[in-house]
Write an enzyme that holds these catalytic residues in place. Sequence first.
Site, PDB file in Angstrom:
ATOM      1  N   SER A 149     -14.231  93.108  90.951  1.00  8.04           N
ATOM      2  CA  SER A 149     -12.882  92.561  91.108  1.00  8.04           C
ATOM      3  C   SER A 149     -12.251  92.969  92.438  1.00  8.04           C
ATOM      4  O   SER A 149     -12.468  94.067  92.944  1.00  8.04           O
ATOM      5  CB  SER A 149     -12.012  93.080  89.960  1.00  8.04           C
ATOM      6  OG  SER A 149     -10.655  92.816  90.209  1.00  8.04           O
ATOM      7  N   TYR A 172      -9.284  87.310  94.895  1.00  7.58           N
ATOM      8  CA  TYR A 172      -8.006  86.659  94.621  1.00  7.58           C
ATOM      9  C   TYR A 172      -7.563  86.050  95.942  1.00  7.58           C
ATOM     10  O   TYR A 172      -7.698  86.668  97.010  1.00  7.58           O
ATOM     11  CB  TYR A 172      -6.979  87.665  94.095  1.00  7.58           C
ATOM     12  CG  TYR A 172      -7.097  87.880  92.606  1.00  7.58           C
ATOM     13  CD1 TYR A 172      -6.921  86.830  91.717  1.00  7.58           C
ATOM     14  CD2 TYR A 172      -7.379  89.139  92.085  1.00  7.58           C
ATOM     15  CE1 TYR A 172      -7.019  87.016  90.338  1.00  7.58           C
ATOM     16  CE2 TYR A 172      -7.479  89.339  90.706  1.00  7.58           C
ATOM     17  CZ  TYR A 172      -7.291  88.274  89.850  1.00  7.58           C
ATOM     18  OH  TYR A 172      -7.385  88.450  88.497  1.00  7.58           O
ATOM     19  N   THR A 198     -11.124  83.314  92.256  1.00  5.57           N
ATOM     20  CA  THR A 198     -10.400  83.089  90.994  1.00  5.57           C
ATOM     21  C   THR A 198      -9.156  82.254  91.247  1.00  5.57           C
ATOM     22  O   THR A 198      -8.309  82.619  92.059  1.00  5.57           O
ATOM     23  CB  THR A 198     -10.031  84.440  90.354  1.00  5.57           C
ATOM     24  OG1 THR A 198     -11.245  85.144  90.094  1.00  5.57           O
ATOM     25  CG2 THR A 198      -9.253  84.264  89.060  1.00  5.57           C
ATOM     26  N   LYS A 271     -13.912  80.363  90.085  1.00  9.64           N
ATOM     27  CA  LYS A 271     -13.731  80.944  88.741  1.00  9.64           C
ATOM     28  C   LYS A 271     -12.379  80.516  88.178  1.00  9.64           C
ATOM     29  O   LYS A 271     -11.338  80.758  88.811  1.00  9.64           O
ATOM     30  CB  LYS A 271     -13.793  82.474  88.818  1.00  9.64           C
ATOM     31  CG  LYS A 271     -13.591  83.183  87.482  1.00  9.64           C
ATOM     32  CD  LYS A 271     -13.858  84.678  87.629  1.00  9.64           C
ATOM     33  CE  LYS A 271     -13.806  85.419  86.306  1.00  9.64           C
ATOM     34  NZ  LYS A 271     -12.465  85.689  85.808  1.00  9.64           N
ATOM     35  N   HIS A 295      -9.715  83.276  82.093  1.00 12.43           N
ATOM     36  CA  HIS A 295      -9.363  84.663  82.378  1.00 12.43           C
ATOM     37  C   HIS A 295      -9.325  85.487  81.078  1.00 12.43           C
ATOM     38  O   HIS A 295      -8.536  86.403  80.924  1.00 12.43           O
ATOM     39  CB  HIS A 295      -7.997  84.733  83.074  1.00 12.43           C
ATOM     40  CG  HIS A 295      -7.913  85.737  84.185  1.00 12.43           C
ATOM     41  ND1 HIS A 295      -7.879  85.396  85.509  1.00 12.43           N
ATOM     42  CD2 HIS A 295      -7.854  87.087  84.169  1.00 12.43           C
ATOM     43  CE1 HIS A 295      -7.780  86.487  86.258  1.00 12.43           C
ATOM     44  NE2 HIS A 295      -7.771  87.537  85.457  1.00 12.43           N
TER      45      HIS A 295
HETATM   46  C1  LIG Z   1      -8.678  94.089  81.746  1.00 12.89           C
HETATM   47  C2  LIG Z   1      -9.140  92.820  82.405  1.00 12.89           C
HETATM   48  C3  LIG Z   1      -9.024  92.697  83.773  1.00 12.89           C
HETATM   49  C4  LIG Z   1      -9.486  91.550  84.407  1.00 12.89           C
HETATM   50  N1  LIG Z   1      -9.424  91.482  85.764  1.00 12.89           N
HETATM   51  C5  LIG Z   1      -9.891  90.375  86.379  1.00 12.89           C
HETATM   52  C6  LIG Z   1      -9.874  90.301  87.798  1.00 12.89           C
HETATM   53  O1  LIG Z   1      -9.475  91.235  88.481  1.00 12.89           O
HETATM   54  N2  LIG Z   1     -10.329  89.157  88.362  1.00 12.89           N
HETATM   55  C7  LIG Z   1     -10.801  88.093  87.621  1.00 12.89           C
HETATM   56  O2  LIG Z   1     -11.194  87.077  88.181  1.00 12.89           O
HETATM   57  N3  LIG Z   1     -10.836  88.163  86.276  1.00 12.89           N
HETATM   58  C8  LIG Z   1     -10.409  89.273  85.642  1.00 12.89           C
HETATM   59  N4  LIG Z   1     -10.474  89.341  84.283  1.00 12.89           N
HETATM   60  C9  LIG Z   1     -11.065  88.223  83.525  1.00 12.89           C
HETATM   61  C10 LIG Z   1     -12.567  88.436  83.338  1.00 12.89           C
HETATM   62  O3  LIG Z   1     -13.257  88.321  84.548  1.00 12.89           O
HETATM   63  C11 LIG Z   1     -13.176  87.421  82.349  1.00 12.89           C
HETATM   64  O4  LIG Z   1     -12.846  86.130  82.775  1.00 12.89           O
HETATM   65  C12 LIG Z   1     -12.711  87.622  80.910  1.00 12.89           C
HETATM   66  O5  LIG Z   1     -12.514  88.984  80.622  1.00 12.89           O
HETATM   67  C13 LIG Z   1     -13.746  87.057  79.940  1.00 12.89           C
HETATM   68  O6  LIG Z   1     -13.263  87.096  78.635  1.00 12.89           O
HETATM   69  P1  LIG Z   1     -13.624  88.238  77.572  1.00 12.89           P
HETATM   70  O7  LIG Z   1     -12.855  89.456  77.959  1.00 12.89           O
HETATM   71  O8  LIG Z   1     -13.160  87.633  76.292  1.00 12.89           O
HETATM   72  O9  LIG Z   1     -15.109  88.480  77.611  1.00 12.89           O
HETATM   73  C14 LIG Z   1     -10.039  90.486  83.634  1.00 12.89           C
HETATM   74  C15 LIG Z   1     -10.145  90.619  82.257  1.00 12.89           C
HETATM   75  C16 LIG Z   1      -9.724  91.770  81.627  1.00 12.89           C
HETATM   76  C17 LIG Z   1      -9.879  91.902  80.146  1.00 12.89           C
END
Ligand SMILES: Cc1cc2nc3c(=O)[nH]c(=O)nc-3n(C[C@H](O)[C@H](O)[C@H](O)COP(=O)(O)O)c2cc1C
Length: 401
Positions: A149, A172, A198, A271, A295
């Site tokens: 990330s 981002y 993203t 994404k 997300h």
């Molecule tokens: C705590 C947390 C932080 C996240 N941070 C980012 C991020 O910084 N950038 C991003 O593109 N997606 C982020 N995501 C989304 C994840 O990349 C992913 O799309 C998502 O967690 C998938 O769903 P799941 O948690 O049900 O497996 C984050 C998700 C969580 C739970």
Amino acid sequence: MSDRREFLKYLAASPLLFGMPQLVEALGNATTDQAVEQVLKSAADALNVFDLEAAARKVVPPAHWGYMATGSDGETTLRANHDAYSRYQLRVRRFVDVSRIDMSMSMFGQSFSSPIILCPVGSQRGFHAEGELAVARAAASRKQLQILSTQSSTPIEDVAKARGAGLWYQLYTSNNFENTAKMVKRAEAAGCPVVAVTVDLPGGRNTETDKRLAREDTRTCAACHGPNGANGPKPMFAGLDMKGFTLTSGTLTWDFIKRLKDVTSMKVMIKGLESGEDAALAVSSGADGIIVSNHGGRATETGRATIECLPEVVQAVGGRLPIIIDGGIRRGTDAFKALALGATAVGIGRPYIWGLGAFGQAGVERTLQILDTELRLAMVGCGTTSLKAITSKAIIDTRRV
Ligand SMILES: Cc1cc2nc3c(=O)[nH]c(=O)nc-3n(C[C@H](O)[C@H](O)[C@H](O)COP(=O)(O)O)c2cc1C
């Protein structure tokens, strides 16, 4: 240590503390390994990813847990992401030689042992002291793909070194293209072959569980995070012009992809797409791949699961680009269904954070091992000996029967 455990047990049973479970829990959380041990003795004891969730819940501070667990608004999308997998059933086939199952997956010339990948999750040191480094070591030991990330709590150079090679970077877009270009160049210099941009947070979000649990946390953010609190600058922002800087921007349009491609030699994945129209635009904009994602139910509260978006994206892309899907994948059978519907690979977010929170590197490895084993069993049962063999014929859409 065992004396302390006995003492805690005594306290928990004590009539003096009857009705004060939070106090007992707080005492139990004082020593991380003891609290986890109340649930699991080791990562190997986890039978499924939910066991790791329960273990992590014991030791991750409430505010950090809220950041991980939260969805948007009433969390309909968050719930739908997993629930929608039950719409599909597996169609077994018998008398196929399944003594050899090939789960290897390749994308852009990189090979991985499994199609299950670690999606970008910010601030991983909030879940375990070794954060992104523990995740990188787990990804390296299991030869699985990790996407780092922009909000990483560890410098990308250190994570790339721990991963060995082939770490992907999540970007981002920010409201300052010079900063964006600098982050991209830095990821490139660290050896990342792919950037996943993203696009699903163009204008903020409403994360109520996050806010609610932050209120319950009695600790002072500044005590650990420093004067800027939990939202202070992350390592990826070092050397950037932070004046007026915002991580995402609501002004961007499709020409951003061309601009991005002009400043990088990395492959560009997008994404956060959920529709066939946008998938077609991604192809015409020169993107190299798509991640179907909402997300993890943390962006627009659509109520629509990513697995329900996948078919229209697959149809629009027509095999021209690789497609990753994430959101709600909690079982190998979920991964199998997504692969059957045309995904090249499947991503997980929270499940590996549960493993990380509970056991660090060993917990992330266990998460991956559990999901890989479950996927392998689904492949055996359906007589599909390679990922290519997992087609729509391997599942039944119960809404269409
Ligand atoms: C705590 C947390 C932080 C996240 N941070 C980012 C991020 O910084 N950038 C991003 O593109 N997606 C982020 N995501 C989304 C994840 O990349 C992913 O799309 C998502 O967690 C998938 O769903 P799941 O948690 O049900 O497996 C984050 C998700 C969580 C739970």
